[in-house]
Design a protein around this motif. Structure first.
Motif, mmCIF file in Angstrom:
data_model
loop_
_atom_site.group_PDB
_atom_site.id
_atom_site.type_symbol
_atom_site.label_atom_id
_atom_site.label_comp_id
_atom_site.label_asym_id
_atom_site.label_seq_id
_atom_site.Cartn_x
_atom_site.Cartn_y
_atom_site.Cartn_z
ATOM 1 N N ARG A 156 0.829 -1.209 0.000
ATOM 2 C CA ARG A 156 0.000 0.000 0.000
ATOM 3 C C ARG A 156 0.864 1.259 0.000
ATOM 4 N NH1 ARG A 156 -5.415 -0.988 1.098
ATOM 5 N NH2 ARG A 156 -5.843 -3.201 1.451
ATOM 6 N N ARG A 157 1.962 1.236 0.740
ATOM 7 C CA ARG A 157 2.892 2.378 0.761
ATOM 8 C C ARG A 157 3.447 2.632 -0.622
ATOM 9 N NH1 ARG A 157 8.116 2.428 0.556
ATOM 10 N NH2 ARG A 157 8.409 0.249 1.183
ATOM 11 N N GLN A 158 3.883 1.580 -1.286
ATOM 12 C CA GLN A 158 4.454 1.724 -2.621
ATOM 13 C C GLN A 158 3.416 2.202 -3.634
ATOM 14 O OE1 GLN A 158 6.296 -2.128 -3.202
ATOM 15 N NE2 GLN A 158 8.259 -1.379 -2.429
ATOM 16 N N ARG A 159 2.177 1.696 -3.535
ATOM 17 C CA ARG A 159 1.111 2.146 -4.439
ATOM 18 C C ARG A 159 0.834 3.631 -4.294
ATOM 19 N NH1 ARG A 159 -3.449 -1.605 -3.030
ATOM 20 N NH2 ARG A 159 -2.045 -3.259 -2.498
ATOM 21 N N LEU A 184 4.914 6.400 -1.575
ATOM 22 C CA LEU A 184 5.592 6.868 -0.371
ATOM 23 C C LEU A 184 6.860 6.060 -0.116
ATOM 24 C CD1 LEU A 184 2.530 7.138 2.059
ATOM 25 C CD2 LEU A 184 3.731 9.024 0.947
ATOM 26 N N THR A 185 7.870 6.726 0.370
ATOM 27 C CA THR A 185 9.068 6.028 0.824
ATOM 28 C C THR A 185 8.848 5.608 2.277
ATOM 29 O OG1 THR A 185 10.119 8.027 1.671
ATOM 30 C CG2 THR A 185 10.555 7.450 -0.648
ATOM 31 N N GLN A 186 9.702 4.723 2.745
ATOM 32 C CA GLN A 186 9.631 4.345 4.155
ATOM 33 C C GLN A 186 9.850 5.570 5.033
ATOM 34 O OE1 GLN A 186 12.494 1.164 4.608
ATOM 35 N NE2 GLN A 186 10.980 -0.406 4.092
ATOM 36 N N SER A 187 10.759 6.429 4.623
ATOM 37 C CA SER A 187 11.055 7.633 5.403
ATOM 38 C C SER A 187 9.864 8.573 5.479
ATOM 39 C CB SER A 187 12.258 8.374 4.819
ATOM 40 O OG SER A 187 13.424 7.610 4.957
ATOM 41 N N GLU A 229 7.853 9.557 8.846
ATOM 42 C CA GLU A 229 7.751 10.959 9.265
ATOM 43 C C GLU A 229 6.294 11.327 9.550
ATOM 44 O OE1 GLU A 229 8.513 15.423 7.488
ATOM 45 O OE2 GLU A 229 9.699 13.759 6.688
ATOM 46 N N GLN A 230 5.399 10.935 8.656
ATOM 47 C CA GLN A 230 3.977 11.241 8.836
ATOM 48 C C GLN A 230 3.392 10.524 10.055
ATOM 49 O OE1 GLN A 230 1.482 11.241 5.227
ATOM 50 N NE2 GLN A 230 3.399 11.042 4.086
ATOM 51 N N ALA A 231 3.909 9.328 10.336
ATOM 52 C CA ALA A 231 3.413 8.543 11.473
ATOM 53 C C ALA A 231 4.084 8.942 12.788
ATOM 54 C CB ALA A 231 3.618 7.055 11.210
ATOM 55 N N GLY A 232 5.140 9.747 12.704
ATOM 56 C CA GLY A 232 5.839 10.181 13.906
ATOM 57 C C GLY A 232 6.707 9.104 14.532
ATOM 58 N N ILE A 233 7.265 8.237 13.668
ATOM 59 C CA ILE A 233 8.151 7.175 14.156
ATOM 60 C C ILE A 233 9.457 7.209 13.372
ATOM 61 C CG2 ILE A 233 6.252 5.711 14.933
ATOM 62 C CD1 ILE A 233 6.590 4.038 12.414
ATOM 63 N N GLU A 234 10.425 6.456 13.825
ATOM 64 C CA GLU A 234 11.722 6.387 13.155
ATOM 65 C C GLU A 234 11.599 5.608 11.837
ATOM 66 O OE1 GLU A 234 14.674 7.814 14.051
ATOM 67 O OE2 GLU A 234 13.481 8.813 15.586
ATOM 68 N N PRO A 235 12.308 6.047 10.791
ATOM 69 C CA PRO A 235 12.255 5.328 9.510
ATOM 70 C C PRO A 235 12.635 3.856 9.625
ATOM 71 C CG PRO A 235 13.273 7.462 9.208
ATOM 72 C CD PRO A 235 13.084 7.273 10.697
ATOM 73 N N SER A 236 13.567 3.541 10.498
ATOM 74 C CA SER A 236 13.963 2.137 10.659
ATOM 75 C C SER A 236 12.796 1.290 11.175
ATOM 76 C CB SER A 236 15.167 2.010 11.586
ATOM 77 O OG SER A 236 14.857 2.517 12.871
ATOM 78 N N ASN A 237 11.869 1.922 11.897
ATOM 79 C CA ASN A 237 10.715 1.174 12.402
ATOM 80 C C ASN A 237 9.830 0.673 11.262
ATOM 81 O OD1 ASN A 237 11.598 1.669 14.974
ATOM 82 N ND2 ASN A 237 9.991 3.114 15.495
ATOM 83 N N ILE A 238 9.661 1.476 10.219
ATOM 84 C CA ILE A 238 8.856 1.048 9.069
ATOM 85 C C ILE A 238 9.506 -0.161 8.418
ATOM 86 C CG2 ILE A 238 7.974 1.679 6.781
ATOM 87 C CD1 ILE A 238 6.432 3.003 9.039
ATOM 88 N N SER A 239 10.807 -0.109 8.252
ATOM 89 C CA SER A 239 11.531 -1.247 7.677
ATOM 90 C C SER A 239 11.326 -2.494 8.528
ATOM 91 C CB SER A 239 13.020 -0.926 7.565
ATOM 92 O OG SER A 239 13.741 -2.052 7.136
ATOM 93 N N ASN A 278 -4.323 5.233 8.620
ATOM 94 C CA ASN A 278 -4.855 6.547 8.257
ATOM 95 C C ASN A 278 -4.035 7.200 7.148
ATOM 96 O OD1 ASN A 278 -7.046 6.513 10.021
ATOM 97 N ND2 ASN A 278 -5.842 7.374 11.703
ATOM 98 N N ILE A 279 -2.728 7.106 7.241
ATOM 99 C CA ILE A 279 -1.853 7.689 6.216
ATOM 100 C C ILE A 279 -2.049 6.982 4.888
ATOM 101 C CG2 ILE A 279 0.562 8.024 5.531
ATOM 102 C CD1 ILE A 279 1.099 8.213 8.666
ATOM 103 N N LEU A 280 -2.194 5.663 4.926
ATOM 104 C CA LEU A 280 -2.357 4.877 3.699
ATOM 105 C C LEU A 280 -3.805 4.869 3.203
ATOM 106 C CD1 LEU A 280 -0.046 1.847 4.548
ATOM 107 C CD2 LEU A 280 0.476 3.854 3.140
ATOM 108 N N GLU A 281 -4.678 5.570 3.925
ATOM 109 C CA GLU A 281 -6.087 5.700 3.553
ATOM 110 C C GLU A 281 -6.766 4.339 3.395
ATOM 111 O OE1 GLU A 281 -5.698 8.215 0.088
ATOM 112 O OE2 GLU A 281 -5.872 10.005 1.334
ATOM 113 N N CYS A 282 -6.580 3.520 4.420
ATOM 114 C CA CYS A 282 -7.229 2.217 4.465
ATOM 115 C C CYS A 282 -7.638 1.955 5.902
ATOM 116 C CB CYS A 282 -6.294 1.121 3.944
ATOM 117 S SG CYS A 282 -4.824 0.824 4.948
ATOM 118 N N THR A 283 -8.260 0.846 6.134
ATOM 119 C CA THR A 283 -8.652 0.501 7.500
ATOM 120 C C THR A 283 -7.590 -0.399 8.129
ATOM 121 O OG1 THR A 283 -9.826 -1.525 6.887
ATOM 122 C CG2 THR A 283 -11.094 0.546 6.814
ATOM 123 N N VAL A 284 -7.620 -0.464 9.430
ATOM 124 C CA VAL A 284 -6.731 -1.389 10.134
ATOM 125 C C VAL A 284 -7.057 -2.813 9.690
ATOM 126 C CG1 VAL A 284 -6.133 -2.332 12.398
ATOM 127 C CG2 VAL A 284 -6.337 0.142 12.093
#
Length: 80
Positions: free
Chosen positions: A15-18, A21-24, A28-38, A57-63
């Motif tokens: 979903r991020r790639q679609r 968005l980069t991991q970074s 940033e939008q989620a307020g966490i460290e980029p390494s956490n996304i990885s 919410n950032i990816l505009e989908c549901t949990v």
């Protein structure tokens, strides 16, 4: 039943790639460290509920979309 963190991470990555968005940028939008996304995408760490909600919410989908809504739970009633 254990959550499939590998499947959750894969849903987030796809979903991020679609969304282009980069991991970074997602981090940033989620307020966490980029390494956490990885780590989340590779299932190297478990994602918490608050972070999962922010990412959804950032990816505009549901949990539920991220949890791969193919999970089915059954409730057993006691004989009381």
């Amino acid at each position: 039943m254990e959550l499939d963190y590998r499947a959750i991470g894969e849903q987030i990555r796809q979903r991020r790639q679609r969304k282009g968005l980069t991991q970074s940028s997602l981090a940033e939008q989620a307020g966490i460290e980029p390494s956490n996304i990885s780590h989340i995408e590779r299932a190297a760490s478990k994602v918490g509920l608050n972070t999962l909600v922010k990412i959804a919410n950032i990816l505009e989908c549901t949990v539920n979309d991220l949890l791969c809504d193919d999970k089915r739970f059954t409730v057993r009633q006691s004989g009381i």
